[in-house]
Motif scaffolding. Structure first.
Motif, PDB file in Angstrom:
ATOM      1  N   LEU A  71     -72.873  34.794 -21.543  1.00 44.84           N
ATOM      2  CA  LEU A  71     -74.267  34.364 -21.515  1.00 44.84           C
ATOM      3  C   LEU A  71     -74.531  33.549 -22.783  1.00 44.84           C
ATOM      4  O   LEU A  71     -74.612  34.098 -23.881  1.00 44.84           O
ATOM      5  N   ALA A  72     -74.635  32.258 -22.629  1.00 46.30           N
ATOM      6  CA  ALA A  72     -74.844  31.372 -23.780  1.00 46.30           C
ATOM      7  C   ALA A  72     -75.237  29.997 -23.274  1.00 46.30           C
ATOM      8  O   ALA A  72     -74.925  29.614 -22.145  1.00 46.30           O
ATOM      9  N   VAL A  73     -75.942  29.243 -24.119  1.00 47.95           N
ATOM     10  CA  VAL A  73     -76.238  27.847 -23.797  1.00 47.95           C
ATOM     11  C   VAL A  73     -75.032  27.000 -24.201  1.00 47.95           C
ATOM     12  O   VAL A  73     -73.996  27.526 -24.567  1.00 47.95           O
ATOM     13  N   SER A  74     -75.167  25.693 -24.134  1.00 46.50           N
ATOM     14  CA  SER A  74     -74.098  24.729 -24.356  1.00 46.50           C
ATOM     15  C   SER A  74     -73.149  24.723 -23.162  1.00 46.50           C
ATOM     16  O   SER A  74     -73.361  25.423 -22.159  1.00 46.50           O
ATOM     17  N   LEU A  75     -72.114  23.922 -23.255  1.00 48.22           N
ATOM     18  CA  LEU A  75     -71.230  23.709 -22.111  1.00 48.22           C
ATOM     19  C   LEU A  75     -69.987  22.950 -22.571  1.00 48.22           C
ATOM     20  O   LEU A  75     -69.895  22.515 -23.714  1.00 48.22           O
ATOM     21  N   GLY A  76     -69.038  22.821 -21.657  1.00 43.85           N
ATOM     22  CA  GLY A  76     -67.884  21.960 -21.895  1.00 43.85           C
ATOM     23  C   GLY A  76     -66.740  22.583 -22.653  1.00 43.85           C
ATOM     24  O   GLY A  76     -65.734  21.916 -22.891  1.00 43.85           O
ATOM     25  N   GLY A  77     -66.861  23.854 -23.039  1.00 44.96           N
ATOM     26  CA  GLY A  77     -65.767  24.502 -23.750  1.00 44.96           C
ATOM     27  C   GLY A  77     -64.781  25.130 -22.790  1.00 44.96           C
ATOM     28  O   GLY A  77     -65.017  25.214 -21.580  1.00 44.96           O
ATOM     29  N   VAL A  78     -63.669  25.621 -23.328  1.00 43.30           N
ATOM     30  CA  VAL A  78     -62.643  26.226 -22.484  1.00 43.30           C
ATOM     31  C   VAL A  78     -63.113  27.553 -21.895  1.00 43.30           C
ATOM     32  O   VAL A  78     -62.565  28.020 -20.899  1.00 43.30           O
ATOM     33  N   GLU A  79     -64.151  28.169 -22.486  1.00 43.93           N
ATOM     34  CA  GLU A  79     -64.679  29.417 -21.977  1.00 43.93           C
ATOM     35  C   GLU A  79     -65.883  29.155 -21.089  1.00 43.93           C
ATOM     36  O   GLU A  79     -66.663  28.239 -21.327  1.00 43.93           O
ATOM     37  N   SER A  80     -66.036  29.959 -20.031  1.00 48.96           N
ATOM     38  CA  SER A  80     -67.153  29.790 -19.097  1.00 48.96           C
ATOM     39  C   SER A  80     -68.442  30.335 -19.706  1.00 48.96           C
ATOM     40  O   SER A  80     -68.463  31.434 -20.271  1.00 48.96           O
ATOM     41  N   LEU A  81     -69.529  29.567 -19.552  1.00 45.00           N
ATOM     42  CA  LEU A  81     -70.841  29.939 -20.072  1.00 45.00           C
ATOM     43  C   LEU A  81     -71.871  29.842 -18.953  1.00 45.00           C
ATOM     44  O   LEU A  81     -71.795  28.958 -18.097  1.00 45.00           O
ATOM     45  N   ILE A  82     -72.861  30.726 -18.982  1.00 44.54           N
ATOM     46  CA  ILE A  82     -73.911  30.700 -17.971  1.00 44.54           C
ATOM     47  C   ILE A  82     -75.265  30.945 -18.634  1.00 44.54           C
ATOM     48  O   ILE A  82     -75.348  31.670 -19.633  1.00 44.54           O
ATOM     49  N   GLU A  83     -76.298  30.312 -18.104  1.00 45.28           N
ATOM     50  CA  GLU A  83     -77.648  30.483 -18.645  1.00 45.28           C
ATOM     51  C   GLU A  83     -78.667  30.176 -17.567  1.00 45.28           C
ATOM     52  O   GLU A  83     -78.347  29.602 -16.527  1.00 45.28           O
ATOM     53  N   GLN A  84     -79.915  30.566 -17.836  1.00 41.84           N
ATOM     54  CA  GLN A  84     -81.026  30.318 -16.921  1.00 41.84           C
ATOM     55  C   GLN A  84     -81.849  29.162 -17.477  1.00 41.84           C
ATOM     56  O   GLN A  84     -82.487  29.279 -18.528  1.00 41.84           O
ATOM     57  N   ALA A  85     -81.812  28.025 -16.795  1.00 43.45           N
ATOM     58  CA  ALA A  85     -82.381  26.802 -17.340  1.00 43.45           C
ATOM     59  C   ALA A  85     -83.869  26.912 -17.633  1.00 43.45           C
ATOM     60  O   ALA A  85     -84.349  26.467 -18.676  1.00 43.45           O
TER      61      ALA A  85
END
Length: 407
Positions: free
Chosen positions: A347-361
């Protein structure tokens, strides 16, 4: 020891510049941390300050806010990637201190009081703040349109329109802007076109190939790829635009640190490998989510159900990127339970890293956008933005499965 130094005291010897002996032939790019570069003579300094050509054998560097050898390596590398098959020979890049520095510098350089610009309604939250807060203070008027139809840009053009701005795929709804149509419109009407291509990555989306004038990226994302740096890029199709933007970059001071550009060019070496996995994982996950009973809608250009899938196949090659947006049945509360239940995904903002991230816009990255604009842009309360990483696909599906069960 240099005979000229024999008369110096200890403290002078300790602080005097010592030159690197060369040639060094380093395989890895050195990090030039120097803020200032010494001059051969007064004429050399005058030429650099006036940004004129220096003599053969003279250093082209004056001050790192103006340019730095480590930054130059990353900038030339990025230019090659952005140019792609466009055939452009005068394109050039600046690496900036952040993605927002890239966006704001480009806008401030290319827009002036009395100008008008057309932007998409579906846009990154930080960019939305710039066009609703900063640009009006400068006397620049803005019209926001649905970017899915180029005619909306056409109809918004005024006699004083100086910029057409696109973001494709759009953050977070994954709506596409037709790059070839936008580029052609800009050339026909003599209006500068700027596109934020962060979401697709340069591996999948190269706007310069479609006639766009300026491309910006948050290099924090796919370019860097490891969630360990903050940077941005501005690539211009010609020298006139590059010089104009460079003037403002130097004045605003948004130059990237050489430590950052070292990490950036190192990350780029694996960009193609990472993007292959991002593309593969995201397509599989989008298909999985589309078939899940608790998911109401999936936004991903690689799905045949995406209304702009045919356009995506034309301007996103070889893949459709690592970003997915999906809406969970049950709205904001159901979405919140999903993002708080993931275990492998973070659960985190940002994107594009090798680790999957999810957030509520609606409650995180786009909370600064007013509800009416969010709703018109398709950012529902239950919309989740999912940056798909490079983990094992079966593990990602298993994590989403158990999280969705709690929705």
């Amino acid at each position: 020891m240099d005979s000229n130094d024999q008369h110096l005291h200890f403290d002078s010897l300790a602080t005097k510049r010592v030159e690197v002996k060369g040639p060094v032939n380093s395989l890895s790019t050195p990090i030039y941390t120097s803020s200032t570069f010494y001059l051969d003579n007064a004429q050399h300094g005058a030429a650099l300050c006036l940004q004129d050509s220096v003599q053969d054998g003279q250093s082209p560097w004056l001050y790192s806010r103006w340019g730095n050898p480590t930054n130059d390596v990353a900038e030339r590398l990025i230019t090659k990637l952005e140019v792609g098959r466009s055939g452009l020979t005068t394109a050039a890049t600046y690496v900036t201190s952040s993605g927002m520095s890239a966006i704001s510098t480009a806008l401030l350089a290319l827009l002036h009081a009395g100008d008008h610009a057309v932007f998409p309604t579906n846009i990154y939250g930080g960019t939305h703040e710039v066009i609703t807060d900063l640009l009006p203070k400068m006397g620049v008027s803005v019209t926001c349109v649905d970017p899915s139809d180029i005619n909306n840009f056409v109809n918004a053009i005024k006699p004083n329109t100086k910029m057409l701005y696109g973001e494709t795929p759009a953050n977070p709804t994954m709506i596409l802007t037709d790059l070839a149509a936008l580029g052609n419109l800009g050339r026909t009407r003599n209006i500068t076109t700027v596109v934020d291509a962060t979401f697709g990555s340069v591996y999948n989306t190269r706007p310069l190939e479609h006639g766009i004038d300026v491309v910006v990226h948050s290099a924090t994302k796919y370019y860097g790829g490891h969630s360990d740096l903050i940077a941005g890029t501005i690539t211009s199709a010609n020298a006139a635009l590059h010089d104009r933007i460079g003037h403002y970059l130097r004045l605003l001071g948004g130059t990237a640190s050489p430590h950052t550009t070292f990490l950036l060019q190192r990350g780029i070496k694996t960009l193609h490998l990472r993007m292959e996995r991002h593309n593969q994982n995201a397509l599989r996950l989008a298909q999985f989510l589309q078939s899940h009973a608790k998911v109401e809608r999936v936004h991903y250009p690689g799905l045949e159900s995406h209304p702009q899938h045919e356009l995506a196949k034309k301007q996103m090659q070889p893949g459709f990127g690592g970003m997915i947006a999906f809406e969970v049945r049950g709205g904001a509360d159901a979405g919140r339970r999903v993002i708080e239940s993931v275990q492998l995904i973070t659960l985190a903002v940002s994107l594009g890293g090798v680790e999957s991230l999810i957030e509520q816009a609606s409650t995180m990255t786009h909370t600064m956008v007013d509800r009416d604009t969010r709703e018109r842009s398709g950012i529902t309360d239950g919309l989740l933005r999912f940056s798909v990483g490079c983990e094992n696909i079966d593990d990602l599906i298993a994590d989403l499965t158990q999280a969705l069960e709690k929705a």
